[in-house]
Write a protein that holds these residues in place. Structure first.
Motif, PDB file in Angstrom:
ATOM      1  N   LEU A  21     -17.273  34.257 -10.242  1.00  0.00           N
ATOM      2  CA  LEU A  21     -18.533  33.509 -10.325  1.00  0.00           C
ATOM      3  C   LEU A  21     -18.788  32.750  -9.025  1.00  0.00           C
ATOM      4  O   LEU A  21     -19.885  32.784  -8.471  1.00  0.00           O
ATOM      5  N   SER A  24     -19.972  34.754  -6.163  1.00  0.00           N
ATOM      6  CA  SER A  24     -21.358  35.219  -6.292  1.00  0.00           C
ATOM      7  C   SER A  24     -22.351  34.081  -6.096  1.00  0.00           C
ATOM      8  O   SER A  24     -23.544  34.247  -6.353  1.00  0.00           O
ATOM      9  N   ILE A  26     -22.428  31.363  -7.855  1.00  0.00           N
ATOM     10  CA  ILE A  26     -22.779  30.726  -9.129  1.00  0.00           C
ATOM     11  C   ILE A  26     -22.106  29.360  -9.212  1.00  0.00           C
ATOM     12  O   ILE A  26     -20.919  29.220  -8.897  1.00  0.00           O
ATOM     13  N   TYR A 118     -19.263  40.835 -12.891  1.00  0.00           N
ATOM     14  CA  TYR A 118     -20.317  41.345 -12.005  1.00  0.00           C
ATOM     15  C   TYR A 118     -21.361  42.149 -12.779  1.00  0.00           C
ATOM     16  O   TYR A 118     -22.550  42.083 -12.489  1.00  0.00           O
ATOM     17  N   LEU A 121     -23.625  39.595 -14.376  1.00  0.00           N
ATOM     18  CA  LEU A 121     -24.534  38.978 -13.408  1.00  0.00           C
ATOM     19  C   LEU A 121     -25.650  39.955 -13.016  1.00  0.00           C
ATOM     20  O   LEU A 121     -26.804  39.557 -12.854  1.00  0.00           O
ATOM     21  N   ASN A 188     -23.286  41.386  -5.512  1.00  0.00           N
ATOM     22  CA  ASN A 188     -22.379  40.912  -6.549  1.00  0.00           C
ATOM     23  C   ASN A 188     -20.994  41.538  -6.496  1.00  0.00           C
ATOM     24  O   ASN A 188     -20.099  41.105  -7.215  1.00  0.00           O
TER      25      ASN A 188
END
Lengths: 196, 304
Positions: A21, A24, A26, A118, A121, A188
């Protein structure tokens, strides 16, 4: 994007989920402080998260969170260690089309959760789990010709001009744009499994 | 605060309102997520809203106790804000030591207008949190509104906040909702003593204090509540002494003078009305009622 990550475990898999996460971009808020990348101020509620990820075989401790998240139309990824059964309490979701659209279950081998994250996402960006929350205001000017067309189309299809434009962008532009899909996929993807 | 976990039990949901009755199927369609938390049974309790001291208080206590006799994990009562304030106090006094969690929550009107259904403060979130709480909380009566768990005797409207929410008027909360439900470790204090019953006097008259207070007293009134908005305007002691029924003076502001009259500024309005009706059902003795009002059965005395 902010994601709430709930787990009672602290092992290779959960560390990998948090790392995936973070890599990426996040922002994570978690019941386990060491996974959080943002602090937990008093006003940080579930309402402010864009999605929820749950890991662990103890479905009993997550049923409430799933219900609360789905009631606010937050997509939920439920990651379970392979070998576990789908939780009995959550089977109800499979029969509810509306809720099932926002709920994804993935069974993973220990330490092999990266792909599931991934995929989730990517679905958030491009697939069924994307949020339909229309919150970004964007102003642009139309020519009279464009306006005439939108008025005509809106009346013909009995939807608002804004709704028709949004649908058109998703169905005719984004979903047909392979370059965009590749871009999201590569953005991602980690260099290697678990390497973030 | 202690984090609590979910399990799957049976919960009875009572919708107390003047709105048309709704079916279990309608509720499940409006809020399907509840099915993830518990097996639910729905009961409609039609309320006519003649507050305060409506005759339905008694039947509501009877209903709660009858439903609690079933092998269930807990009870949820969904009502509007005002009714939730009255009925939660009714149950708090009418059943001092409940055998299961009784969770009052608000927003019943949203089910009918279909607005705010997905917001955290709306009925959807309230009901999901309340059902969850009913499966896990200690046996006690609490109000859940938005992010707060509140003792009914301390709950009131938030005057500073434009949103229509309830707060604890002494700023002490039983717990909070925050990615889960967490409780303060304290249990609500309950002092069982005289009176210990579930009856409520229905003939209570509320009179806004003024120069003509004496002229509006009903012959049927079994108890009087004078509401005193301006502390400097006092009712004559001779007038109060001439009253033939027990009375209390509610003054939401600070007392400016010492007095022997039963002036109450240490209870919320809803708690006072319910507690007064409850005491009146046991006695018509003014001294016993004055002393009873001061007795903290539920820890309801504020500023103590």
């Amino acid at each position: 994007m902010k994601v709430y990550f709930f787990t009672n475990e602290y092992d290779e898999t959960t560390k990998q989920i948090a790392a995936s996460l973070r890599s990426s971009g996040i922002l994570i808020l978690s019941n386990q402080e060491h996974f959080s990348s943002i602090s937990h101020p008093a006003d940080m509620s579930l309402e402010k998260m864009q999605a929820v990820i749950i890991y662990g075989a103890e479905a009993a401790s997550a049923g409430y969170l799933v219900a609360a998240a789905l009631s606010q139309k937050k997509p939920v990824l439920y990651v379970l260690p392979k070998g576990n059964l789908f939780p009995e309490e959550l089977k109800f979701l499979q029969g509810n089309r509306q809720l099932a659209q926002l709920f994804l279950v993935k069974f993973v081998q220990p330490g092999k959760a990266t792909e599931a994250i991934y995929d989730f996402l990517e679905l958030l960006e491009t697939g069924e789990l994307r949020q339909e929350n229309v919150s970004i205001k964007f102003t642009f000017r139309l020519s009279p010709r464009l306006e005439r067309y939108l008025n005509w189309r809106s009346v013909k299809e009995k939807i608002s001009k804004a709704d028709w434009l949004r649908n058109f962008l998703i169905e005719e532009v984004i979903e047909k744009d392979e370059a965009w899909k590749n871009y999201i996929k590569n953005k991602n993807k980690p260099d290697q499994e678990g390497n973030s | 605060m202690v984090n609590i976990v979910t399990n799957n039990k049976s919960v009875t949901i009572i919708i107390a309102s003047s709105w048309p009755a709704i079916t279990q199927n309608q509720l499940t369609q409006a809020i399907p997520e509840i099915s993830l938390l518990a097996k639910t049974k729905l009961v409609n309790f039609s309320y006519d809203h003649k507050l305060p001291a409506a005759p339905q208080w008694q039947s509501f206590v009877d209903l709660i106790r009858a439903e609690a006799a079933d092998p269930i994990g807990g009870l949820v009562v969904l009502a509007d804000l005002t009714l939730a304030l009255y009925l939660s106090n009714v149950i708090s006094f009418g059943w001092l030591q409940p055998t299961l969690p009784i969770i009052f929550t608000t927003g019943v009107e949203d089910l009918f207008f279909k607005k705010k259904l997905i917001k955290a403060g709306g009925v959807k979130a309230n009901l999901i949190n309340a059902v969850q709480l009913a499966t896990l909380a200690k046996p006690q009566t609490v109000i859940l509104d938005g992010f707060h768990l509140i003792a009914p005797s301390k709950a009131g409207f938030d005057q500073r906040n434009e949103t229509n929410t309830l707060v604890s008027l002494d700023n002490q909360y039983i717990g909070k909702v925050d990615f889960g439900i967490s409780f303060s470790e304290e249990t609500l204090p309950v002092q069982v003593g005289w009176p210990h019953h579930n009856l409520f006097e229905t003939q209570i008259q509320v009179i806004n204090q003024g120069p003509f207070a004496a002229e509006v007293i009903s012959a049927q009134a079994k108890g009087l509540i004078f509401v005193r908005h301006e502390p400097q305007v006092a009712l004559a002691e001779s007038f109060l002494a001439s009253l033939e029924v027990p009375y209390v003076i509610f003054q939401p502001t600070l007392l400016l003078e010492k007095t022997s009259t039963p002036i109450v500024n240490y209870l919320t309005w809803h708690c006072l009305v319910v507690k007064f009706a409850w005491l009146l059902a046991a006695t018509d003795n003014q001294t016993l009622i004055t002393n009873g009002l001061l007795n903290p059965y539920l820890g309801e005395i504020m500023g103590s």
